[in-house]
Design an enzyme around this catalytic site. Structure first.
Site, short mmCIF file in Angstrom:
data_model
loop_
_atom_site.label_atom_id
_atom_site.label_comp_id
_atom_site.label_asym_id
_atom_site.label_seq_id
_atom_site.Cartn_x
_atom_site.Cartn_y
_atom_site.Cartn_z
N HIS A 112 -5.02 -10.62 -52.48
CA HIS A 112 -4.50 -11.52 -51.67
C HIS A 112 -5.42 -11.78 -50.46
O HIS A 112 -5.92 -10.72 -49.77
CB HIS A 112 -3.11 -11.11 -51.27
CG HIS A 112 -2.44 -12.53 -50.37
ND1 HIS A 112 -2.15 -13.63 -51.29
CD2 HIS A 112 -1.82 -12.62 -49.22
CE1 HIS A 112 -1.52 -14.31 -50.39
NE2 HIS A 112 -1.22 -13.77 -49.31
N ASP A 130 -3.71 -10.33 -56.85
CA ASP A 130 -2.98 -10.72 -55.58
C ASP A 130 -1.27 -10.53 -56.17
O ASP A 130 -0.88 -10.76 -57.30
CB ASP A 130 -2.99 -12.12 -55.74
CG ASP A 130 -2.33 -13.02 -54.39
OD1 ASP A 130 -1.37 -12.19 -53.56
OD2 ASP A 130 -2.23 -14.21 -54.18
N SER A 133 -1.67 -19.03 -48.89
CA SER A 133 -0.51 -18.16 -48.75
C SER A 133 0.55 -19.00 -48.28
O SER A 133 0.95 -20.01 -49.11
CB SER A 133 -0.63 -16.95 -47.80
OG SER A 133 0.24 -15.92 -47.88
#
Length: 303
Positions: A276, A244, A164
């Site tokens: 995600h 995601d 991320s």
């Protein structure tokens, strides 16, 4: 009449900003932290180290079970996610994930604890992580402050990885290595898991967290081709999750990297039906195990 102190000026994915300037992170972003420990199942040991006191930068180091004390191990420099404003190298999610990575890859892992917004706005995440990587490099002559790195680290097999926002920081570190170098260190590869880059609604949140930003074209947010061509590594692995919300910007990064003129090799892996950071939330599921295995295989891939 309601006090202006409670009027909201901005509301982002992870926090809201009131008109009087107060920042309130949402309750679910609060960090839980656990101490380092020796894992009885894998034999991975962990300890915390202080890298800097001003600013405050620390790291958790993970050492896999040592079978041959003369063998040097690859080193993974890991940057956790959390939207630049929450999560921790010391949280249960990342502590357990790094145990899995260190064990499966048979690698030393250095998981950096960097400054978070709002206490330390962006670019603290980038600068603290760079300071951490320089601290790792301070051990190349085997006389650094951390015995595990002096004894066991192979500085010709260093990897930078993160998920991320940590994937975003990983990219920026690799560009810096390629631009100005890091004496004594060879960064072989970079692993980007569900990385965050510009081109979506969260851009405005990143810009708010970085008061010195360069706008939507800021190279840390939206890497230009000239930066991609400078990546200071030989290989890149990008791991996607089909559902995601960052999937699209990650795909753009992958395509831009392939046509940037960068001389390394890039591969992509996708886990269908997953969202995600699913691997942190469901670490025992089949696809999370596959993610860790892919990570480890990439680190141990023969040149």
């Amino acid at each position: 009449m309601e006090s202006t102190n409670n009027e909201i000026a901005h509301e982002f994915r992870f926090f809201r900003v009131y008109k009087d300037g107060r920042v309130e992170k949402f309750e679910w972003t609060q960090n839980q932290k656990i101490p380092p420990s020796d894992d009885p199942i894998t034999g991975v040991q962990s300890k915390d180290v202080v890298i800097s006191t001003e600013p405050s930068i620390s790291a958790r180091i993970f050492l896999p079970k040592i079978h041959d004390p003369t063998q040097k191990l690859p080193l993974l420099f890991y940057i956790h996610g959390g939207g630049f404003c929450f999560e921790s190298a010391f949280s249960p999610l990342y502590h357990n994930h790094l145990i899995s990575l260190a064990s499966k890859a048979n690698a030393i892992a250095v998981s950096i604890e960097y400054g978070l917004f709002p206490e330390r706005p962006i670019p603290a995440c980038y600068e603290d992580s760079w300071a951490g990587l320089q601290w790792v490099a301070s051990h190349v002559n085997r006389n650094g402050s951390e015995s595990w790195l002096n004894k066991y680290a192979d500085f010709n097999r260093v990897f930078i990885g993160g998920d991320s926002g940590g994937g975003n920081v990983s990219h920026t570190l690799a560009v810096r290595v390629g631009s100005i170098g890091l004496p004594g260190i060879k960064v072989v590869g970079v692993i980007l898991v569900h990385p965050f880059f510009g081109g979506m609604e969260d851009d405005q949140m990143w810009l708010y967290m970085c008061p010195t930003n360069g706008g939507l074209e800021d190279p840390r947010l939206k890497p230009p081709q000239e930066d991609l061509a400078k990546l200071g590594c030989e290989r890149v692995l990008i791991i996607f999750a089909e559902k995601d919300h960052l999937r699209g910007v990650g795909e753009c990064y992958y395509k831009e990297l392939k046509k940037s003129g960068w001389v390394g090799t890039v591969e992509a892996v996708e886990h269908e039906g997953e969202g995600h950071i699913f691997h942190l939330m469901k670490p025992d599921c089949e696809k999370a195990v596959d993610l860790v295995n892919r990570f480890a295989s990439f680190i141990n891939q023969q040149e």
